[in-house]
Design a protein around this motif. Structure first.
Motif, PDB file in Angstrom:
ATOM      1  N   PHE A 141       0.843  -1.189   0.000  1.00  0.00           N
ATOM      2  CA  PHE A 141       0.000   0.000   0.000  1.00  0.00           C
ATOM      3  C   PHE A 141       0.879   1.241   0.000  1.00  0.00           C
ATOM      4  O   PHE A 141       1.558   1.517   0.977  1.00  0.00           O
ATOM      5  CB  PHE A 141      -0.907  -0.015   1.229  1.00  0.00           C
ATOM      6  N   THR A 142       0.884   1.963  -1.103  1.00  0.00           N
ATOM      7  CA  THR A 142       1.670   3.183  -1.230  1.00  0.00           C
ATOM      8  C   THR A 142       0.763   4.363  -0.923  1.00  0.00           C
ATOM      9  O   THR A 142      -0.356   4.439  -1.441  1.00  0.00           O
ATOM     10  CB  THR A 142       2.222   3.315  -2.658  1.00  0.00           C
ATOM     11  N   PRO A 143       1.190   5.301  -0.091  1.00  0.00           N
ATOM     12  CA  PRO A 143       0.337   6.439   0.254  1.00  0.00           C
ATOM     13  C   PRO A 143      -0.183   7.160  -0.985  1.00  0.00           C
ATOM     14  O   PRO A 143       0.536   7.327  -1.972  1.00  0.00           O
ATOM     15  CB  PRO A 143       1.273   7.341   1.071  1.00  0.00           C
ATOM     16  N   ARG A 144      -1.428   7.590  -0.913  1.00  0.00           N
ATOM     17  CA  ARG A 144      -2.075   8.176  -2.077  1.00  0.00           C
ATOM     18  C   ARG A 144      -1.359   9.442  -2.558  1.00  0.00           C
ATOM     19  O   ARG A 144      -1.323   9.710  -3.761  1.00  0.00           O
ATOM     20  CB  ARG A 144      -3.538   8.486  -1.735  1.00  0.00           C
ATOM     21  N   ASP A 145      -0.778  10.227  -1.645  1.00  0.00           N
ATOM     22  CA  ASP A 145      -0.091  11.444  -2.079  1.00  0.00           C
ATOM     23  C   ASP A 145       1.138  11.117  -2.918  1.00  0.00           C
ATOM     24  O   ASP A 145       1.435  11.801  -3.910  1.00  0.00           O
ATOM     25  CB  ASP A 145       0.288  12.315  -0.877  1.00  0.00           C
ATOM     26  N   VAL A 146       1.851  10.046  -2.569  1.00  0.00           N
ATOM     27  CA  VAL A 146       3.020   9.631  -3.346  1.00  0.00           C
ATOM     28  C   VAL A 146       2.587   9.112  -4.719  1.00  0.00           C
ATOM     29  O   VAL A 146       3.214   9.401  -5.739  1.00  0.00           O
ATOM     30  CB  VAL A 146       3.832   8.559  -2.591  1.00  0.00           C
ATOM     31  N   VAL A 147       1.489   8.349  -4.736  1.00  0.00           N
ATOM     32  CA  VAL A 147       0.987   7.814  -6.004  1.00  0.00           C
ATOM     33  C   VAL A 147       0.556   8.949  -6.931  1.00  0.00           C
ATOM     34  O   VAL A 147       0.836   8.938  -8.132  1.00  0.00           O
ATOM     35  CB  VAL A 147      -0.190   6.851  -5.765  1.00  0.00           C
ATOM     36  N   LYS A 148      -0.122   9.943  -6.379  1.00  0.00           N
ATOM     37  CA  LYS A 148      -0.532  11.091  -7.188  1.00  0.00           C
ATOM     38  C   LYS A 148       0.671  11.775  -7.810  1.00  0.00           C
ATOM     39  O   LYS A 148       0.650  12.167  -8.989  1.00  0.00           O
ATOM     40  CB  LYS A 148      -1.312  12.092  -6.325  1.00  0.00           C
ATOM     41  N   GLU A 178       2.903  14.131   4.781  1.00  0.00           N
ATOM     42  CA  GLU A 178       2.402  13.895   3.430  1.00  0.00           C
ATOM     43  C   GLU A 178       2.661  15.122   2.570  1.00  0.00           C
ATOM     44  O   GLU A 178       3.015  16.188   3.081  1.00  0.00           O
ATOM     45  CB  GLU A 178       0.911  13.574   3.461  1.00  0.00           C
ATOM     46  N   PHE A 179       2.498  14.953   1.264  1.00  0.00           N
ATOM     47  CA  PHE A 179       2.586  16.078   0.349  1.00  0.00           C
ATOM     48  C   PHE A 179       1.226  16.778   0.281  1.00  0.00           C
ATOM     49  O   PHE A 179       0.186  16.119   0.192  1.00  0.00           O
ATOM     50  CB  PHE A 179       2.961  15.618  -1.069  1.00  0.00           C
ATOM     51  N   SER A 180       1.252  18.091   0.285  1.00  0.00           N
ATOM     52  CA  SER A 180       0.031  18.837  -0.011  1.00  0.00           C
ATOM     53  C   SER A 180      -0.147  18.890  -1.524  1.00  0.00           C
ATOM     54  O   SER A 180       0.785  18.601  -2.285  1.00  0.00           O
ATOM     55  CB  SER A 180       0.132  20.262   0.549  1.00  0.00           C
ATOM     56  N   GLU A 181      -1.333  19.262  -1.963  1.00  0.00           N
ATOM     57  CA  GLU A 181      -1.583  19.389  -3.403  1.00  0.00           C
ATOM     58  C   GLU A 181      -0.646  20.420  -4.023  1.00  0.00           C
ATOM     59  O   GLU A 181      -0.163  20.255  -5.144  1.00  0.00           O
ATOM     60  CB  GLU A 181      -3.039  19.778  -3.652  1.00  0.00           C
ATOM     61  N   GLU A 182      -0.378  21.497  -3.282  1.00  0.00           N
ATOM     62  CA  GLU A 182       0.512  22.531  -3.798  1.00  0.00           C
ATOM     63  C   GLU A 182       1.942  22.022  -3.934  1.00  0.00           C
ATOM     64  O   GLU A 182       2.647  22.337  -4.908  1.00  0.00           O
ATOM     65  CB  GLU A 182       0.478  23.758  -2.864  1.00  0.00           C
ATOM     66  N   GLN A 183       2.393  21.221  -2.976  1.00  0.00           N
ATOM     67  CA  GLN A 183       3.751  20.675  -3.061  1.00  0.00           C
ATOM     68  C   GLN A 183       3.882  19.686  -4.217  1.00  0.00           C
ATOM     69  O   GLN A 183       4.905  19.654  -4.900  1.00  0.00           O
ATOM     70  CB  GLN A 183       4.109  20.018  -1.728  1.00  0.00           C
ATOM     71  N   TRP A 222       9.947  19.103   1.737  1.00  0.00           N
ATOM     72  CA  TRP A 222       8.607  19.564   1.345  1.00  0.00           C
ATOM     73  C   TRP A 222       7.565  18.579   1.861  1.00  0.00           C
ATOM     74  O   TRP A 222       7.372  17.507   1.301  1.00  0.00           O
ATOM     75  CB  TRP A 222       8.502  19.668  -0.175  1.00  0.00           C
ATOM     76  N   PHE A 223       6.890  18.940   2.915  1.00  0.00           N
ATOM     77  CA  PHE A 223       5.837  18.070   3.445  1.00  0.00           C
ATOM     78  C   PHE A 223       4.991  18.858   4.440  1.00  0.00           C
ATOM     79  O   PHE A 223       5.383  19.937   4.904  1.00  0.00           O
ATOM     80  CB  PHE A 223       6.421  16.833   4.130  1.00  0.00           C
ATOM     81  N   VAL A 224       3.830  18.308   4.737  1.00  0.00           N
ATOM     82  CA  VAL A 224       3.011  18.839   5.824  1.00  0.00           C
ATOM     83  C   VAL A 224       2.804  17.699   6.811  1.00  0.00           C
ATOM     84  O   VAL A 224       2.630  16.547   6.410  1.00  0.00           O
ATOM     85  CB  VAL A 224       1.658  19.372   5.309  1.00  0.00           C
ATOM     86  N   PRO A 225       2.827  17.982   8.113  1.00  0.00           N
ATOM     87  CA  PRO A 225       2.678  16.909   9.098  1.00  0.00           C
ATOM     88  C   PRO A 225       1.251  16.388   9.164  1.00  0.00           C
ATOM     89  O   PRO A 225       0.293  17.126   8.928  1.00  0.00           O
ATOM     90  CB  PRO A 225       3.091  17.590  10.418  1.00  0.00           C
ATOM     91  N   LEU A 226       1.133  15.102   9.462  1.00  0.00           N
ATOM     92  CA  LEU A 226      -0.189  14.521   9.704  1.00  0.00           C
ATOM     93  C   LEU A 226      -0.627  14.823  11.132  1.00  0.00           C
ATOM     94  O   LEU A 226       0.201  14.910  12.049  1.00  0.00           O
ATOM     95  CB  LEU A 226      -0.137  13.001   9.501  1.00  0.00           C
ATOM     96  N   ARG A 227      -1.912  14.953  11.316  1.00  0.00           N
ATOM     97  CA  ARG A 227      -2.413  15.170  12.680  1.00  0.00           C
ATOM     98  C   ARG A 227      -2.222  13.924  13.538  1.00  0.00           C
ATOM     99  O   ARG A 227      -2.046  13.993  14.739  1.00  0.00           O
ATOM    100  CB  ARG A 227      -3.887  15.562  12.639  1.00  0.00           C
ATOM    101  N   LYS A 228      -2.249  12.756  12.870  1.00  0.00           N
ATOM    102  CA  LYS A 228      -2.069  11.495  13.585  1.00  0.00           C
ATOM    103  C   LYS A 228      -1.215  10.572  12.727  1.00  0.00           C
ATOM    104  O   LYS A 228      -1.463  10.407  11.533  1.00  0.00           O
ATOM    105  CB  LYS A 228      -3.430  10.837  13.858  1.00  0.00           C
TER     106      LYS A 228
END
Length: 655
Positions: free
Chosen positions: A197-204, A463-468, A449-455
């Motif tokens: 399972f690859t995180p969706r932000d990386v796949v995008k 994870e990566f934000s859409e802007e990143q 370049w990342f934003v922290p997860l709340r959990k």
């Protein structure tokens, strides 16, 4: 399907586990029942309207003694699958005894078509039936899945007045629900999630890196997308959606066919089930079970776009043995004719086979189309530098870079994946580089370049934000140098590995006993010993010129001028890496870096090899600003002031 309906169905199915399985299964095993039962209920709902037509067709085919009944039964069902048992799922929720329920449920499962049987087999779902019967929960689970409060049918549920009570659930919406259940189970079992399972932000990000640079060149037509380590198919799905959207934006109509291979049985079952639930029965047939390395399921195909997150740091020894053992592997993907070597080996250490998945993809590139093939693959840091010159990993890097296929490597932040916190990288390759990329490789350091997860999700804490994602993709679409982006000539990453020899020196030499060629023993005795002894001569050239770089030295022995080769001392043997871009080449490097310190050294040219490695640290290293002397002195004085008189308190005033 609106978000409220989506969440309602997902939460309802999720609650079945807590309502029915809590005291029977540990949480990590809920998926063993819930996922296959979700598949069964959706397929059951799809087949229910044509149930009688299928049974009638089955009767006719049996009477006519037709052997291959699959096409006709699929046609009768109106799907890529069917069920020939006399039951639908809701018939089984009430039975007079558990044994009757068990027999009828197993008969119901046996009625499914071979493609559904394969899914149930890989899920090992039949293994769960005795447990559910023994704990008296099978009927309850069936009742929950056929509850009229949720609708898993492609047709709307109506009330007594014929009004829509619950909306229809189309294939795409069902696929989204199933993927959400998979995601939740993966997060519940986060110690295993990273394996498939690859995180969706990386796949995008990977999908954008593959498609955006050629968005203007995509024409109406058919495209093949491949993942040789496809897990549950998330990369293929996102890639398909991304390509369809880009084509639509550019006014093109494209048909996309997905191909994949997966070696884990349950993951493979989820993969095929997801495609069937989305109404993509033909695509499900393109998914192969088994190891891509030792049993390539798509050996004769070439693909337009390929992407993967292969297992890294994982042994492929079993595959290696199936392929004949490391020394006997002849697979044309991994042993090729290259650079004058008819058996150029790209076989990695048995402890880590990740780069072989990349080689497999490169063997499937299209060479006769305008777009060629584009590849994105995730690797850990070892793929950048592991393996000495001439070894498998280095040979792979050399083959890729010298063929000018490597467009870019993107360094990702740490802790981006569920089961590992280590650094990871996306490799981007193409056999149709744009003119501005020819002969160059771009390195992008996106590790900051990342934003922290709340959990945290396992070890994933960012994870990566859409802007990143947009910023990184823009650096690929419009390659340029910035603080995070560097562009280098291909040769930057290559080097010559040279072997430096020094003479074997013998003390108290006896020319009659010395292990030397007979014809030169007499000359050795006349050699002048230094502090380490007399250099042992391998061979004397009576004609020729001295060439210290290659181990030929001018000497006068027995009153005769000659050129000698010394016997090398294996204990003094050393190697050096000489960059391919070294000004003046190997000779200049050797004269500058070696001869001033060991003037009797030479290079054994027969051992010189070419290697390639990529060091992000070298190109993106940011030295820590050193403190000034004044700052250090101020700290020392402050400490002295704090400790003033402390020594006297400890030892007294000496009286």
């Amino acid at each position: 399907m609106d978000l409220a309906q989506h969440n309602m169905i997902v939460n309802f199915i999720w609650s079945i586990a807590d309502d029915c399985l809590r005291d029977v299964y540990v949480r990590g095993k809920y998926r063993d029942v819930i996922l296959p039962m979700t598949v069964i209920r959706r397929i059951d709902a799809l087949l229910e309207p044509a149930k009688q037509a299928v049974l009638k067709m089955k009767e006719q085919l049996d009477a006519a003694k037709v052997t291959n009944q699959h096409p006709a039964l699929c046609q009768a069902a109106g799907q890529a699958f069917y069920n020939t048992s006399p039951f639908v799922l809701r018939d089984l929720k009430s039975r007079s005894s558990q044994q009757k329920l068990k027999a009828d449920f197993e008969s119901y499962l046996d009625g499914f078509s071979p493609n559904v049987q394969e899914i149930l087999e890989k899920f090992k779902f039949r293994n769960q039936i005795p447990t559910m019967i023994e704990s008296d929960i099978l009927g309850l689970v069936i009742e929950k899945f056929t509850n009229t409060e949720i609708n898993l049918s492609p047709n709307p549920a109506l009330d007594v007045n014929g009004n829509v009570r619950l909306p229809a659930l189309d294939n795409h919406s069902m696929g989204m629900i199933f993927e959400e259940l998979i995601r939740r189970f993966n997060e519940e079992n986060n110690e295993e999630a990273g394996e498939h399972f690859t995180p969706r932000d990386v796949v995008k990000l990977m999908a954008k890196l593959i498609f955006l640079p050629v968005a203007d060149k995509i024409e109406s037509g058919t495209y093949l997308v491949y993942d040789g380590a496809c897990g549950t198919g998330g990369m293929l799905t996102v890639a398909e959606d991304t390509l369809l959207q880009l084509a639509k934006e550019h006014g093109k109509e494209v048909a996309i066919h997905l191909y994949g291979q997966e070696s884990q049985p349950e993951t493979y079952a989820i993969l095929k089930a997801d495609l069937l639930l989305k109404g993509e029965g033909a695509e499900a047939e393109n998914m192969k079970f088994g190891s891509t390395l030792s049993a390539d399921g798509h050996s004769s195909r070439e693909f337009d776009f390929m992407l993967s997150n292969p297992p890294y740091g994982k042994s492929w020894k079993t595959d290696q043995e199936r392929m004949g053992g490391k020394g006997e592997i002849k697979d044309h993907r991994f042993v090729i004719n290259y650079s004058g070597d008819p058996e150029y080996k790209m076989i990695t250490r048995s402890s880590d086979g990740q780069m072989l998945f990349l080689v497999n993809k490169l063997s499937k590139m299209k060479g006769n189309t305008a777009l060629g093939s584009r590849i994105a693959e995730v690797h850990n840091g070892s793929s950048l530098f592991t393996g000495d010159a001439g070894q498998g990993e280095s040979n792979i890097r050399r083959w890729i870079i010298e063929n000018d296929w490597l467009e870019a490597i993107v360094a990702l932040p740490e802790n981006m994946f569920y089961n590992t916190g280590i650094a990871t990288y996306i490799w981007l390759l193409s056999n149709r580089k744009s003119l501005e990329r020819k002969g160059k490789v771009q390195l992008i350091d996106a590790s900051g370049w990342f934003v922290p997860l709340r959990k945290n999700l396992g070890k994933k804490n960012c994870e990566f934000s859409e802007e990143q994602i947009r910023q990184i993709a823009d650096l690929i679409v419009n390659p340029r140098e910035t603080e995070q982006s560097k562009i280098f000539p291909n040769e930057t990453f290559g080097y010559h590995k040279i072997t430096v020899e020094r003479p074997l020196k013998l003390k108290d030499i006896d020319p009659e006993k010395a292990y030397l060629p007979k014809e030169i023993k007499a000359f050795v005795a006349e050699g002048k010993a230094d502090e380490n002894g007399i250099p042992a001569i391998r061979k004397i050239h009576k004609s020729g010129r001295a060439d210290p770089l290659h181990g030929l030295f001018a000497r006068t022995i027995g009153g005769k001028k000659c050129v000698v080769e010394y016997e090398p001392d294996t204990n003094l043997r050393d190697t050096e890496q000489v960059p391919l871009l070294e000004d003046g080449g190997i000779e200049a490097f050797f004269k500058r870096e070696v001869l001033p310190y060991v003037p009797d050294a030479w290079i054994d040219g027969n051992k010189t090899q070419i290697g390639y490695e990529v060091s992000f640290t070298r190109y993106f290293y940011k030295p820590v600003q050193m403190r000034t002397l004044d700052e250090i002195m101020a700290d020392i004085r402050a400490i002295e002031k704090e400790t003033d008189g402390l020594l006297n308190e400890i030892v007294g005033d000496g009286k």
